[in-house]
Design a protein around this motif. Structure first.
Motif, short mmCIF file in Angstrom:
data_model
loop_
_atom_site.label_atom_id
_atom_site.label_comp_id
_atom_site.label_asym_id
_atom_site.label_seq_id
_atom_site.Cartn_x
_atom_site.Cartn_y
_atom_site.Cartn_z
N THR A 379 -8.06 36.71 48.09
CA THR A 379 -8.93 37.47 47.18
C THR A 379 -10.10 38.07 47.94
N TRP A 380 -10.66 37.33 48.87
CA TRP A 380 -11.81 37.78 49.67
C TRP A 380 -11.46 39.01 50.52
N ASN A 381 -10.19 39.12 50.92
CA ASN A 381 -9.72 40.23 51.75
C ASN A 381 -9.19 41.41 50.93
N ALA A 420 -14.19 45.18 52.47
CA ALA A 420 -13.70 43.90 51.98
C ALA A 420 -14.42 42.80 52.77
N ARG A 421 -14.08 41.53 52.45
CA ARG A 421 -14.62 40.38 53.20
C ARG A 421 -16.14 40.31 53.20
N PRO A 422 -16.81 40.19 52.06
CA PRO A 422 -16.32 40.17 50.68
C PRO A 422 -16.17 41.58 50.11
N PRO A 423 -15.53 41.72 48.94
CA PRO A 423 -15.36 43.05 48.34
C PRO A 423 -16.70 43.72 48.07
N ASP A 450 -11.11 41.90 35.50
CA ASP A 450 -10.03 42.88 35.40
C ASP A 450 -9.21 42.99 36.67
N PHE A 451 -9.82 42.73 37.82
CA PHE A 451 -9.09 42.84 39.09
C PHE A 451 -8.84 41.48 39.75
N GLU A 452 -9.05 40.42 38.99
CA GLU A 452 -8.75 39.06 39.44
C GLU A 452 -9.43 38.76 40.78
N PRO A 457 -17.87 36.49 46.34
CA PRO A 457 -19.02 37.37 46.12
C PRO A 457 -18.57 38.82 45.91
N ILE A 458 -19.23 39.52 45.02
CA ILE A 458 -18.96 40.94 44.77
C ILE A 458 -20.25 41.70 44.98
#
Length: 478
Positions: A379-381, A420-423, A450-452, A457-458
């Protein structure tokens, strides 16, 4: 590496200082207090034209096997058995002690090559200690100063003489093959991953840091993963001081795991040595990709636990919670339901974070924990296409339009993922400074659902669009 060297000696003779000198980095903690090093720490050493693997060890002391010093001694003896050569460090300034004599006898019984090193030879009055070292019966001592780097050429010659020319300098063909095999992997694991993100690579090595409060069971958990007593453990709190890295494989994938010192509340950390240990743990968090925060299931969600999770999220790492000591819980189902409710309520900044009950003593839940680590790293990638993001942004504004500030409604025009890494995402909008924090949280939670993107972190950055009618020299650059 062609051979392995263990640095041994009694406490406070300069073993960790020499280790840092040979690896070229301040990896091991160094302090005037005797007995700083407790675990054995490996590293890649370079000494002139020699390349070898080196192991820093705890100071050897006479103690019972059940004591902390006895368990430290067992770790050091394991390093000696693993190594091809031992560097026996004595303090030329202080002279020999009965402990030095006992260690020399132990090394002779092992039957492996030993290089006797007289450290602190630059000090005034060190000649007496240097000549006393001859009485150990391990050959001529090599005088050095690990602190100032003196005598390194003599140490290199002594190592080559003890290990042999063939072992010290492998054929060039082997070195060429190593370059071909290793270096492209190092390049591939770095910049390209950030710039052009393909499908998630299930085979690439994964760096995982284990953090938590003192005595939460971090070292015991790693030992259970490895299937051996690699790290020093015991009932005493705060045993681990250095951040030790170990490598192993899980389902064919290389895992590099970092054991860290327990981190207490900042107000309670007063001693210099503990401050150094905490700083080393923080460096491990920044270096890792995924961080496992170990909670003590018997006393979970202490204030320090919550602060550690918040720290990991603010550093942008992928986070997983491990509720350790699960074997001590009497009513697992009720406790698990309570822990899940508290996780959602007390950690809103990490909504959806994966939490797994485990037991470092029995090995329960370790596969589930590693699967959670891999899923969180995936998910992080993750990267999301710009088309999907803009369709999602339009739907979010229809469902909940941006507020009007000073009578003018804010406009969100365009969205894309910048990293990415994080998004990390960028949204072009009018007047980004006026966008309220509540709407930013609305967008963040929408992205997560919505994007799982649970538990990672975002980052959302807002950028003002350029006014095409404004003179170029007056445009703001963000």
């Amino acid at each position: 590496m062609s051979f392995t060297v263990a640095i041994v000696g009694r406490p406070n003779v300069g073993k960790s200082t020499l280790f840092n000198r040979l690896v070229g980095k301040k990896l091991a903690l160094v302090d005037d207090t005797p007995g700083v090093t407790r675990d054995r720490r490996p590293g890649d050493a370079k000494l002139v034209d020699l390349r070898f693997r080196i192991i820093d060890t705890a100071g050897l002391e006479e103690a019972g096997p059940e004591t902390l010093q006895g368990r430290m001694r067992a770790q050091t003896e394991a390093a000696i058995d693993e190594a091809d050569l031992s560097l026996f460090i004595v303090d030329a300034k202080m002279g020999l002690t009965p402990v030095d004599q006992a260690l020399a006898e132990m090394l002779r019984k092992r039957g492996k090559p030993v290089v006797l090193v007289a450290n602190k030879s630059e000090a005034r009055g060190s000649d007496g200690g240097f000549y006393d070292a001859f009485t150990l019966g391990l050959g001529e001592p090599c005088p050095i100063s690990a602190e100032h780097g003196q005598g390194m050429l003599d140490l290199r010659d002594a190592i080559v003489a003890a290990i042999g020319e063939e072992r010290a300098f492998p054929p060039k063909e082997d070195e060429a093959e190593t370059d071909v095999d290793v270096r492209p992997q190092e390049v591939g694991a770095g910049d390209d991953e950030e710039e052009i993100e393909a499908a998630y690579d299930e085979t690439k090595p994964l760096r995982v840091a284990i953090v938590g409060r003192p005595n939460a069971g971090k070292s015991t958990l790693i030992n259970r993963f490895l299937g051996e007593d690699r790290l020093l453990t015991g009932p005493e709190a705060g045993i681990t001081r250095d951040s030790i890295s170990v490598e192993w494989e899980w389902r064919g994938r290389t895992i590099k795991m970092f054991d860290t010192a327990g981190m207490r509340r900042k107000a309670k950390v007063q001693e210099k040595l503990e401050k150094l240990s905490v700083a080393d743990s923080l460096r491990s968090i920044r270096f890792a990709e995924t961080v496992v925060i170990v909670f003590d299931s018997t006393i979970p969600f202490e204030k320090q636990d919550l602060q550690l999770v918040d720290l990991v999220i603010r550093e942008g790492r992928a986070a997983v919670i491990a509720f350790n000591k699960w074997d001590l819980i009497d009513d697992p189902q009720a406790v698990l339901a309570d822990l899940r409710e508290k996780t959602d309520r007390l950690l809103p900044q990490a909504r959806g974070i994966r939490a797994v009950p485990v037991s470092g003593q029995t090995g329960r839940g370790l596969d589930k924990l590693m699967q959670a680590v891999v899923d969180t790293d995936r998910t992080w990638n993750r990267r999301i296409s710009t088309a999907k993001l803009n369709r999602w942004l339009e739907a979010q504004q229809i469902q909940h339009p941006p507020p009007a500030v000073s009578g003018r409604r804010l406009k969100l025009k365009y969205m894309t993922q910048v990293k990415a890494r994080p998004p990390g995402f960028m949204i072009a909008c009018s007047r980004p400074e006026a966008l309220p924090e509540s709407y930013v949280r609305y967008l963040t939670n929408g992205l997560r659902n919505d994007f799982e993107l649970p538990g990672v972190p975002i980052r959302i950055h807002f950028k003002a669009s350029d006014n095409p009618f404004e003179p170029k020299k007056k445009r703001k650059i963000y």
